[in-house]
Design a protein around this motif. Structure first.
Motif, short mmCIF file in Angstrom:
data_model
loop_
_atom_site.label_atom_id
_atom_site.label_comp_id
_atom_site.label_asym_id
_atom_site.label_seq_id
_atom_site.Cartn_x
_atom_site.Cartn_y
_atom_site.Cartn_z
N GLU A 181 0.82 -1.27 -0.03
CA GLU A 181 0.10 0.13 -0.05
C GLU A 181 0.78 1.06 0.02
OE1 GLU A 181 -3.57 -1.80 2.66
OE2 GLU A 181 -2.47 -0.46 3.41
N ASP A 182 0.55 2.24 -0.90
CA ASP A 182 1.40 3.37 -1.14
C ASP A 182 1.22 4.50 -0.27
OD1 ASP A 182 -0.77 4.38 -2.22
OD2 ASP A 182 0.70 5.16 -3.98
N GLY A 183 0.01 4.42 0.52
CA GLY A 183 -0.20 5.54 1.43
C GLY A 183 -1.07 6.47 1.07
N ALA A 233 -0.95 -2.44 -4.66
CA ALA A 233 -0.25 -3.29 -6.05
C ALA A 233 0.11 -4.68 -5.43
CB ALA A 233 0.76 -2.67 -6.72
N THR A 234 -0.14 -5.63 -6.07
CA THR A 234 0.39 -7.08 -5.76
C THR A 234 1.52 -7.47 -6.55
OG1 THR A 234 -1.40 -7.56 -4.39
CG2 THR A 234 -0.22 -9.51 -5.34
N LYS A 273 4.23 -1.98 -11.00
CA LYS A 273 2.93 -1.72 -11.03
C LYS A 273 2.59 -0.30 -10.43
CE LYS A 273 1.77 -6.64 -11.54
NZ LYS A 273 1.48 -7.84 -10.65
N LEU A 274 3.08 0.03 -9.53
CA LEU A 274 2.59 1.12 -8.54
C LEU A 274 3.13 2.30 -9.57
CD1 LEU A 274 3.96 0.35 -4.79
CD2 LEU A 274 1.64 0.74 -5.58
N GLU A 275 4.11 2.17 -10.14
CA GLU A 275 4.39 3.37 -11.28
C GLU A 275 3.76 3.26 -12.43
OE1 GLU A 275 8.55 4.55 -11.17
OE2 GLU A 275 8.55 4.27 -9.04
N PRO A 309 1.79 -3.22 -17.05
CA PRO A 309 2.47 -2.51 -16.08
C PRO A 309 3.19 -4.08 -15.14
CG PRO A 309 0.68 -1.59 -15.78
CD PRO A 309 0.51 -2.52 -16.95
N GLY A 310 4.60 -3.89 -14.68
CA GLY A 310 5.21 -4.92 -13.90
C GLY A 310 5.86 -5.79 -14.64
N ILE A 311 6.02 -6.89 -14.12
CA ILE A 311 6.93 -8.05 -14.75
C ILE A 311 6.30 -8.60 -16.22
CG2 ILE A 311 8.02 -10.24 -14.81
CD1 ILE A 311 8.82 -9.52 -11.94
N GLY A 312 4.98 -8.55 -15.96
CA GLY A 312 3.94 -9.06 -17.35
C GLY A 312 3.57 -10.57 -17.11
N PHE A 313 3.36 -10.83 -15.85
CA PHE A 313 2.95 -12.32 -15.40
C PHE A 313 1.25 -12.35 -16.03
CE2 PHE A 313 5.89 -12.00 -11.80
CZ PHE A 313 6.96 -12.71 -12.30
#
Ligand SMILES: O=C([O-])CC(=O)C(=O)O
Ligand SMILES: [Mg+2]
Length: 393
Positions: free
Chosen positions: A37-39, A44-45, A122-124, A375-379
């Motif tokens: 959680e970014d506050g 993002a998981t 993912k958060l970005e 977003p992310g690694i792409g899973f």
């Protein structure tokens, strides 16, 4: 930034294949989901897993590394620009761990590190390859990565014809370079084992139009110096793409002797698990920065935070990141290859599913592949893997 939740599970990654050293009938992998959680109301998981070749590490994760990660403070895991900081998380996870003796601990940390980078990207809202190019390269990511098809395992009843058929399937999928196992007949007198392997190698080279430079062979650390040199003499005229893990991965002096006698490229490093082990290889292994290949697998070796240290160490010793082609055939290393400008990445078109292999709808053409832009690694763009990961969080 706050670690809201961490889940782990053990999944099989087993199959009836064998290399010269182990079979994979009981191989397992750890998978984790880390929710951040970014506050500012965003969550993002990120997901992580430990590649192949080392077993799942549920005990180390449960007893040491997950509690340390969930115990981190906001300050420890937040960058000055507000983003998630896997480097700070890494330092917290490694608190009270002595140096040296990396063993399986590097696997447990590597799994969590992968999930943290997935969550950070993912958060970005960007793919990991772009986050890495922006944060560490200061320039654009590569447009494609070179990939080669690794397989050619030993399998009960599998003869030369089946080996050649397998390699032909890889060529039909768009790969132009392939890898096969050798050295898998321990106990057989060396002369006979060599004759058998040369017949297998020559059959594959024939399929490759006589171009040895499109074939890698992998010994998985089985040989001593005598066998490694005997094979080297037979292989040298074939000018193979590389001769992989001919020797015990930690026997650096013996590598240096082999490198004096074998001129074409040698590849190794998939069983070195820290920057310091990698540095010992560079310092003492006699490897040649103009041709040899380094295969450190970030998922097995304390993750990308440590891999960044390894790349820095290599640069200080005059080694280009293009000499790195990570082991493991996973999307994490592929993102790193494209984002940080490595030489390419391994691929397993037919083994280690669903952890090996890349996003759906990213075909291989001339042994090169493009990245998805999610977003992310792409899973989430790899349906077979996503089916395993999605229920974890
Ligand atoms: O067979 C294995 O353990 C995997 C391996 O060496 C590779 O992918 O290079
Ligand atoms: Mg290998």
């Amino acid at each position: 930034m706050r670690i809201a939740d961490v889940k782990q599970a053990v999944v099989p990654i087993s199959s009836a294949i064998a290399n010269a050293y182990i079979d994979f009938s009981k191989m397992t992998a750890s998978v984790v989901a880390v929710t951040i959680e970014d506050g500012a109301g965003r969550r993002a998981t990120g997901y992580g897993f430990n590649s192949n070749g080392r077993y799942a590490q549920p005990g180390l994760l449960a007893e040491r590394f997950i509690p340390r990660l969930t115990g981190t403070t906001e300050a420890e895991i937040t960058r000055t620009d507000g983003g998630l900081d896997p480097v700070g998380a890494w330092a917290a996870m490694m608190k009270n761990e002595k140096p040296g003796g990396h063993g399986d601990r590097s696997v447990a940390v590597g799994v969590l590190d992968m999930a943290l980078w997935d969550a950070a990207a993912k958060l970005e809202g960007v793919p990991l390859w772009k986050l890495l190019a922006d944060r560490y390269r200061g320039g654009p990511a590569d447009e494609t990565a070179w990939v080669y098809a690794a397989g050619g395992y030993y399998h009960p009843g599998k003869g030369v014809d089946a080996l050649v058929e397998e390699m032909k399937r890889y060529l039909d999928m768009g790969y132009s370079t392939v890898k096969m196992k050798i050295g898998g007949a321990p106990g057989t007198p060396l002369k006979e084992a060599l004759a058998e392997d040369m017949a297998r190698i020559e059959a594959v080279v024939k399929l490759l139009g006589g171009e040895g430079s499109r074939l890698c062979v992998d010994v998985n650390g089985r040989f001593g110096l005598h066998a490694a040199l005997t094979y080297a003499a037979a292989l040298q005229p074939m000018n193979l793409r590389w001769y992989e893990e001919p020797l015990d991965p930690l026997d650096f002096a013996t590598h240096a002797t082999l490198a004096e006698h074998y001129l074409p490229p040698i590849a190794t490093g998939e069983n070195l698990f820290s920057m310091l082990d990698a540095r010992n290889l560079i310092r003492h292994g006699g490897l040649r920065p103009d041709r040899d290949i380094l295969q450190f697998d970030p998922a097995l070796s304390y993750g990308l935070v440590e891999y960044l240290r390894t790349l820095e160490m290599m640069a200080a010793h005059g080694w280009s990141p293009r000499r790195c082609v990570p082991h493991g055939g996973h999307q994490f290393a592929l993102n790193i290859a494209v984002g940080l400008g490595l030489g390419g990445n391994e691929s397993y078109p037919e083994v280690f599913a669903p952890f090996g292999g890349f996003a759906d709808d990213t075909p291989v053409t001339d042994s090169r592949i493009r990245m998805p832009t999610i977003p992310g690694i792409g899973f989430e763009a790899k349906s077979a893997l996503w089916a395993v990961l999605k229920d974890l969080a």
